[in-house]
Design a protein around this motif. Structure first.
Motif, PDB file in Angstrom:
ATOM      1  N   TYR A  10       4.979   1.573 -43.438  1.00 36.77           N
ATOM      2  CA  TYR A  10       4.407   0.319 -42.984  1.00 36.77           C
ATOM      3  C   TYR A  10       3.765  -0.430 -44.142  1.00 36.77           C
ATOM      4  CZ  TYR A  10       1.805  -3.147 -40.447  1.00 36.77           C
ATOM      5  OH  TYR A  10       1.326  -4.337 -39.997  1.00 36.77           O
ATOM      6  N   VAL A  11       4.201  -1.659 -44.338  1.00 33.25           N
ATOM      7  CA  VAL A  11       3.629  -2.524 -45.362  1.00 33.25           C
ATOM      8  C   VAL A  11       3.193  -3.808 -44.660  1.00 33.25           C
ATOM      9  CG1 VAL A  11       4.068  -3.776 -47.495  1.00 33.25           C
ATOM     10  CG2 VAL A  11       5.171  -1.575 -47.103  1.00 33.25           C
ATOM     11  N   PRO A  12       1.893  -4.135 -44.697  1.00 38.06           N
ATOM     12  CA  PRO A  12       1.449  -5.363 -44.026  1.00 38.06           C
ATOM     13  C   PRO A  12       2.012  -6.601 -44.717  1.00 38.06           C
ATOM     14  CG  PRO A  12      -0.382  -4.292 -45.154  1.00 38.06           C
ATOM     15  CD  PRO A  12       0.803  -3.396 -45.289  1.00 38.06           C
ATOM     16  N   THR A  13       2.221  -7.656 -43.932  1.00 31.28           N
ATOM     17  CA  THR A  13       2.812  -8.874 -44.502  1.00 31.28           C
ATOM     18  C   THR A  13       1.854  -9.556 -45.462  1.00 31.28           C
ATOM     19  OG1 THR A  13       2.044 -10.086 -42.564  1.00 31.28           O
ATOM     20  CG2 THR A  13       4.318  -9.291 -42.538  1.00 31.28           C
ATOM     21  N   ASN A  14       0.566  -9.553 -45.143  1.00 33.21           N
ATOM     22  CA  ASN A  14      -0.427 -10.167 -46.018  1.00 33.21           C
ATOM     23  C   ASN A  14      -1.537  -9.150 -46.279  1.00 33.21           C
ATOM     24  OD1 ASN A  14      -2.028 -11.830 -47.477  1.00 33.21           O
ATOM     25  ND2 ASN A  14      -2.393 -13.317 -45.849  1.00 33.21           N
ATOM     26  N   THR A  19      -4.916  -7.997 -40.191  1.00 35.20           N
ATOM     27  CA  THR A  19      -5.257  -8.185 -38.790  1.00 35.20           C
ATOM     28  C   THR A  19      -5.702  -6.837 -38.213  1.00 35.20           C
ATOM     29  OG1 THR A  19      -3.009  -7.730 -38.050  1.00 35.20           O
ATOM     30  CG2 THR A  19      -3.545 -10.026 -38.587  1.00 35.20           C
ATOM     31  N   ALA A  20      -6.153  -6.839 -36.977  1.00 33.99           N
ATOM     32  CA  ALA A  20      -6.559  -5.590 -36.330  1.00 33.99           C
ATOM     33  C   ALA A  20      -5.352  -4.654 -36.192  1.00 33.99           C
ATOM     34  CB  ALA A  20      -7.171  -5.883 -34.967  1.00 33.99           C
ATOM     35  N   TYR A  21      -4.182  -5.227 -35.915  1.00 32.84           N
ATOM     36  CA  TYR A  21      -2.964  -4.421 -35.795  1.00 32.84           C
ATOM     37  C   TYR A  21      -2.628  -3.773 -37.138  1.00 32.84           C
ATOM     38  CZ  TYR A  21       1.921  -3.215 -35.137  1.00 32.84           C
ATOM     39  OH  TYR A  21       3.106  -2.548 -35.091  1.00 32.84           O
TER      40      TYR A  21
END
Length: 108
Positions: A10-14, A19-21
């Motif tokens: 999992y790599v967050p977009t920003n 975000t909480a997710y």
């Protein structure tokens, strides 16, 4: 569990504004083995345990083996939806337990 963190997919977009997710997913990836260990304990006691109270050495051996299984599932969880499958197993076992309880009380 640094090797599991490296294997996280999992790599967050920003990454600057999580975000909480995103925070939850990063937390769940960090503690993947422990989450699976807790789910394995729940599945064991809901589906397979014939008695709750066992001698202490048997309990220790049980928890060690469940943790080894959780480590194996944590490795598989990198590519497969193991945590989700465990949640489905827990839901099915809870439904079975709830449906069996009224039938047992009616027979007595």
């Amino acid at each position: 569990m640094d090797w599991i963190q490296i294997a996280s997919t999992y790599v967050p977009t920003n990454p600057d504004q999580l975000t909480a997710y995103d925070s939850f997913r990063i937390w769940a990836d960090k503690y993947r083995a422990w989450i699976l260990f807790a789910e394995l304990i729940i599945v064991y006691y809901l589906g397979f345990a014939t008695r709750i109270r066992m001698p202490i050495l048997k309990n220790v051996l049980l928890y060690i083996l469940l943790f080894v299984g959780a480590l194996i599932f944590a490795i598989l969880d990198v590519q497969l939806p193991v945590k989700s499958a465990m949640m489905v197993a827990i839901a099915i076992l809870v439904i079975v337990k709830v449906r069996i309880k009224p039938e047992q009380t009616e027979r007595k």
